[in-house]
Scaffold this active site. Structure first.
Site, short mmCIF file in Angstrom:
data_model
loop_
_atom_site.label_atom_id
_atom_site.label_comp_id
_atom_site.label_asym_id
_atom_site.label_seq_id
_atom_site.Cartn_x
_atom_site.Cartn_y
_atom_site.Cartn_z
N LYS A 281 -3.32 -3.97 -2.92
CA LYS A 281 -3.26 -3.44 -4.30
C LYS A 281 -2.86 -4.54 -5.27
O LYS A 281 -2.03 -5.40 -4.93
CB LYS A 281 -2.26 -2.28 -4.32
CG LYS A 281 -2.21 -1.51 -5.64
CD LYS A 281 -1.25 -0.33 -5.55
CE LYS A 281 -1.15 0.46 -6.83
NZ LYS A 281 -0.22 1.60 -6.73
N SER B 257 1.45 7.73 -5.28
CA SER B 257 0.29 6.86 -5.47
C SER B 257 -0.40 6.38 -4.21
O SER B 257 -1.47 5.78 -4.29
CB SER B 257 0.67 5.65 -6.31
OG SER B 257 0.63 6.02 -7.65
N SER C 15 -2.03 6.09 -8.12
CA SER C 15 -2.55 4.89 -8.75
C SER C 15 -3.19 3.88 -7.79
O SER C 15 -3.85 2.95 -8.23
CB SER C 15 -1.41 4.18 -9.48
OG SER C 15 -0.45 3.69 -8.56
N1 GLN Z 1 1.15 9.60 -10.64
C1 GLN Z 1 2.54 9.22 -10.67
C2 GLN Z 1 2.85 8.53 -11.98
O1 GLN Z 1 1.98 8.32 -12.74
C3 GLN Z 1 2.87 8.37 -9.49
C4 GLN Z 1 2.48 6.96 -9.64
C5 GLN Z 1 2.86 6.10 -8.47
O2 GLN Z 1 3.25 6.60 -7.41
N2 GLN Z 1 2.83 4.80 -8.69
O3 GLN Z 1 3.98 8.21 -12.23
#
Ligand code: GLN
Length: 476
Positions: free
Chosen positions: A77, A176, A152
């Site tokens: 990532k 994410s 994400s």
């Molecule tokens: N969707 C969640 C957020 O936007 C989790 C994001 C993540 O785990 N990096 O905060």
């Protein structure tokens, strides 16, 4: 045999037996990534470096050396630092940032002989659930190009789902890894907080962030986890991992698995059906299902968005146009330099989090929001741990729905709801895995297994039982 169809375990065996070389496996991955370019899974593909690493892997193997991932292509990532390869967090702010060092996990991958093929697309600074907040454009799901892969870590989930690489790393602050794994039909593991070093992971919310894995099977997840976990002197929060076993036990006879009533109310029809089928499959294999109660379930989302935004506002204050990343032009003083740089290079979702974060931290509101959220956080952790006292693991859906269409989610508050099952796990620090369990209307559905701290082998073992029930590929 198409080498890109192989799981990590199968590919490793093929490499070890000489059926395929690391250069062949890497070239096949790169070709597929190029063919699938329109999925937009990668911010940076590092073909030259990958082929050079593959060549070295083949040389090592020829000399009789080996490593847990020797010659295995992997994607990382784009918020995990890679020396000499740009690491953008999918933000305009870091679009030209080339780290001078490797994250500890990247170093561990390289030491194990893995071949990094590229840096995957993601929501900007890992804030989002659909991968649409990337400054490099949305990712298109490999299952249905009109849909999102989740976020994400959408690029990492999608490159594994598309069969480009057998494994990838992602990061999980509130879901994410697990949510995109669920949307894409792959296995996504968020290890226990502190099990994997965060050194070199560009911070979003430091008390919640955790690096984890995407693979096609639970055995592969465990193999990759074993490579990246462990104490790191560069991350004071990291833990020594002692209870590593070599094999996962997929036998659930005599295991007790908890389900909270709160998990199953308001469940979308298709996801609910798959979840019930997973529970039935575990029962049929001899697991005992126990009803538990997690009363704090509904509060976790609010707590998460207060705490994660507060930490994000603090972590992202370093991007000011002076010491780090991009710098706006045409400013008359330092204040204008800050304002112009932050206005120009942060996207809307990141700005929203910074504003929420600074608001909940400001004097006058600190007690009402941040302090209160921190206290409820302790209660949530207590409740999950208490529920786990009488069970081996908890089970719930990973996400309330299947993957939405690109552009369909316009209300941020509704997007935040897709994290309802995943955020409590980060708040408690516990490990959890999303395992694919069939489809609803042709779209993958994941089941989440939450375990006791450091029981990654336990939850992956239960995941393996689900894989066996689903015929090895989640298509029950
Ligand atoms: N969707 C969640 C957020 O936007 C989790 C994001 C993540 O785990 N990096 O905060």
């Amino acid at each position: 045999m198409d080498v890109t169809d192989l799981s990590l375990g199968e590919l490793k065996a093929a490499l070890d037996s000489g059926k395929v070389s690391a250069v062949e496996a890497t070239q096949a991955a790169l070709n597929k990534i190029e063919r699938n370019k329109n999925l937009n899974n990668y911010v940076t593909v590092c073909g030259t470096e990958a082929l050079a690493a593959a060549f070295l892997a083949d040389e090592k193997r020829a000399k009789g050396e080996n490593g847990a991932l020797l010659g295995v292509p992997i994607a990382v990532k784009d918020n995990i630092s890679t020396e000499g390869i740009r690491t953008t967090c999918a933000s305009k702010f870091l679009k030209d940032y080339v780290p001078p060092y490797d994250a500890t996990v990247v170093k561990k991958l390289k030491d194990a002989g893995a071949v990094i093929v590229g840096k995957t697309n993601m929501d900007e600074f890992a804030m989002g659930s659909t991968d649409e907040t990337s400054a490099f454009g949305a990712v298109h799901s490999a299952v249905d190009a009109e849909r999102v892969p989740g976020g994400s870590s959408g690029g990492s989930a999608n490159t594994v789902a598309a069969g480009e690489v057998p494994c990838a790393l992602g990061s999980d602050t509130g879901g994410s890894i697990r949510q995109p794994a669920s949307y894409c039909g792959v296995v996504g593991l968020k290890p226990t907080y502190s099990a994997v070093s965060r050194y070199g992971l560009i911070a979003f919310a430091s008390s919640l962030d955790q690096i984890g894995t995407f693979t096609r099977t639970c055995d592969d997840a465990y193999a990759l986890y074993r490579v990246i976990c462990g104490k790191d002197k560069a991350d004071a929060t990291s833990s020594d991992i002692k209870n590593i076993t070599q094999e996962l036990n997929g036998d659930v006879r005599g295991k007790t698995i908890g389900i909270a009533d709160e998990f199953t109310k308001n469940l979308d029809g298709g996801v609910g059906k798959r979840f019930n089928a997973a529970v039935d499959a575990l029962k049929a294999q001899g697991a005992k299902i126990k009803s538990v109660s997690i009363k704090s379930f509904d509060t976790a989302l609010a707590v998460y968005y207060v705490i994660s935004s507060a930490e994000a506002a603090s972590n992202l204050s370093r991007y000011d146009g002076v010491k780090y990343g991009a710098r706006a032009e045409g400013y008359k003083d330092i204040a204008e330099l800050y304002t112009k740089s932050r206005t120009e290079f942060f996207g809307d979702e990141v700005k929203r989090r910074i504003m929420i974060g600074n608001y909940v931290l400001s004097s006058g509101y600190y007690d009402a929001y941040y302090l209160k959220a921190s206290r409820i956080r302790t209660l949530i952790a207590r409740e999950y741990n208490a529920a786990l006292c009488g069970c081996d693991a908890l089970i719930c859906p990973t996400a309330p729905t299947v993957a939405p269409k690109i552009g369909a989610q316009t209300d941020p508050a509704l997007t935040y709801l897709s994290d309802i099952y995943t955020v409590p796990v980060n708040i408690t620090g516990l490990p959890a895995v999303s395992v694919p369990f069939g489809t609803s209307d042709g779209l993958p559905v994941g089941v989440q297994i939450i375990g006791k701290a450091f029981d990654e082998a336990g939850i992956l073992g239960i995941g393996k039982a689900l894989e066996i029930a689903a015929g090895g590929n989640g298509n029950a």
